[in-house]
Scaffold this active site. Structure first.
Site, PDB file in Angstrom:
ATOM      1  N   ALA A   1       0.892   6.543  -4.703  1.00 53.03           N
ATOM      2  CA  ALA A   1       1.277   7.221  -5.938  1.00 53.03           C
ATOM      3  C   ALA A   1       2.668   6.831  -6.418  1.00 53.03           C
ATOM      4  O   ALA A   1       3.128   7.301  -7.456  1.00 53.03           O
ATOM      5  CB  ALA A   1       1.204   8.737  -5.753  1.00 53.03           C
TER       6      ALA A   1
ATOM      7  N   GLY B   1       6.010   3.991  -7.258  1.00 56.76           N
ATOM      8  CA  GLY B   1       6.252   2.932  -8.238  1.00 56.76           C
ATOM      9  C   GLY B   1       5.686   1.582  -7.843  1.00 56.76           C
ATOM     10  O   GLY B   1       5.379   0.752  -8.708  1.00 56.76           O
TER      11      GLY B   1
ATOM     12  N   ASP C   1      -1.170   9.297  -0.381  1.00 54.44           N
ATOM     13  CA  ASP C   1       0.240   9.657  -0.559  1.00 54.44           C
ATOM     14  C   ASP C   1       0.372  11.142  -0.267  1.00 54.44           C
ATOM     15  O   ASP C   1      -0.638  11.835  -0.075  1.00 54.44           O
ATOM     16  CB  ASP C   1       0.730   9.324  -1.977  1.00 54.44           C
TER      17      ASP C   1
ATOM     18  N   ILE D   1       5.747  -3.027   3.345  1.00 54.08           N
ATOM     19  CA  ILE D   1       6.556  -3.218   2.149  1.00 54.08           C
ATOM     20  C   ILE D   1       7.781  -2.308   2.179  1.00 54.08           C
ATOM     21  O   ILE D   1       8.825  -2.633   1.611  1.00 54.08           O
ATOM     22  CB  ILE D   1       5.726  -2.935   0.873  1.00 54.08           C
TER      23      ILE D   1
ATOM     24  N   ASN E   1      11.113  -0.587   2.621  1.00 56.54           N
ATOM     25  CA  ASN E   1      12.427  -1.126   2.965  1.00 56.54           C
ATOM     26  C   ASN E   1      13.210  -0.178   3.873  1.00 56.54           C
ATOM     27  O   ASN E   1      12.960   1.031   3.854  1.00 56.54           O
ATOM     28  CB  ASN E   1      13.223  -1.403   1.686  1.00 56.54           C
TER      29      ASN E   1
ATOM     30  N   ASP F   1      11.117 -12.184  -2.610  1.00 56.10           N
ATOM     31  CA  ASP F   1      12.190 -13.164  -2.488  1.00 56.10           C
ATOM     32  C   ASP F   1      11.743 -14.543  -2.993  1.00 56.10           C
ATOM     33  O   ASP F   1      12.499 -15.252  -3.659  1.00 56.10           O
ATOM     34  CB  ASP F   1      12.647 -13.272  -1.036  1.00 56.10           C
TER      35      ASP F   1
ATOM     36  N   ARG G   1      11.326 -14.447  -6.902  1.00 56.26           N
ATOM     37  CA  ARG G   1      12.631 -14.506  -7.570  1.00 56.26           C
ATOM     38  C   ARG G   1      13.241 -15.899  -7.488  1.00 56.26           C
ATOM     39  O   ARG G   1      13.788 -16.416  -8.474  1.00 56.26           O
ATOM     40  CB  ARG G   1      13.587 -13.496  -6.932  1.00 56.26           C
TER      41      ARG G   1
ATOM     42  N   HIS H   1      14.925 -10.095   4.915  1.00 58.19           N
ATOM     43  CA  HIS H   1      14.764  -9.490   3.588  1.00 58.19           C
ATOM     44  C   HIS H   1      15.987  -8.638   3.246  1.00 58.19           C
ATOM     45  O   HIS H   1      15.890  -7.573   2.662  1.00 58.19           O
ATOM     46  CB  HIS H   1      13.488  -8.642   3.558  1.00 58.19           C
TER      47      HIS H   1
END
Length: 233
Positions: A43, A45, A67, A150, A152, A183, A186, A210
């Site tokens: 749910a 971003g 979630d 994913i 962080n 990464d 980008r 990362h």
């Protein structure tokens, strides 16, 4: 002559009724294996657009969205997409078992995003507990799943997941991944913009971790498709 041509045309346009041909038209779909993918943090971003992308993947037969809240609404919206995967939404810890059960792939974008002024250490203090809890459940209810991290800081959350799996006796280094594709994306975009080439033709290898000081794009090894094709075709 005209009558013969008309009969031939009608025969060509007539719907196919051959059992052999009709059966073959569905064979590619029927031969696809059943694959369940679970998103933990669906749910958020990252979770919502990720759910959309995975719903479009024809290789997925079941998409499980989990979630702590708001997931049923996300699942309802995503389920309207006319693709193969069946979508189910789960909210709250009491539904985590059902969300994970039988999953072949688990993707974890759960946790809080990094906010302005927040260090990766600050982020770690919050997300470490979340990742530990989710990985404990994964080890119990879908121990053979491929796990994509994913959340962080990835440099730290992947080792946490590894230790949880080791303690549970389910660790397999071939099935735990830190997702650092951002990464690479980008690096490709920045390089293409700098040298004025189409970004689709650029490949920039990126090594390291990362975090800001460990991400290392190898610009000396950049691959340009048009250059390669021009010189080596």
């Amino acid at each position: 002559m005209k009558a013969a041509v008309l009969r031939s045309s009608r025969a060509a346009l007539r719907p196919c009724t051959s059992r052999h041909l009709v059966g073959r038209s569905y064979s590619s779909t029927e031969s696809r294996p059943e694959r369940k993918v679970a998103i933990l943090g669906a749910a958020g971003g990252i979770g919502q657009p990720l759910a959309l992308l995975l719903k479009l993947n024809p290789l997925i037969s079941s998409l499980s969205l989990y979630d702590i809240a708001n997931t049923p609404g996300v699942a309802a919206d995503v389920s309207h997409i006319n693709s193969r995967a069946q979508v189910a939404g789960y909210a709250g810890e009491e539904q985590l078992v059902e969300a994970l059960d039988g999953s072949d792939v688990v993707i974890i974008p759960a946790g809080v995003p990094r906010k302005p002024g927040m260090t990766r250490d600050d982020l770690f203090k919050i997300n470490a507990g979340i990742v530990k809890s989710l990985c404990t459940a994964i080890a119990k209810y879908c121990p053979n799943a491929l796990v994509n991290m994913i959340s962080n800081p990835v440099n730290s959350t992947v080792p946490i997941a590894a230790e949880v799996f080791k303690n549970a006796g389910t660790f397999d280094e071939r099935k735990l991944f830190g997702v650092t594709t951002l990464d690479v994306v980008r690096a490709k975009t920045f390089y293409a913009g700098k040298v004025k080439v189409p970004v689709a033709e650029v490949n920039v290898p990126v090594v390291g971790g990362h975090a800001g000081i460990t991400i290392l794009p190898i610009f000396s090894q950049v691959y340009l498709a048009s250059f390669f094709c021009f010189h080596f075709k």
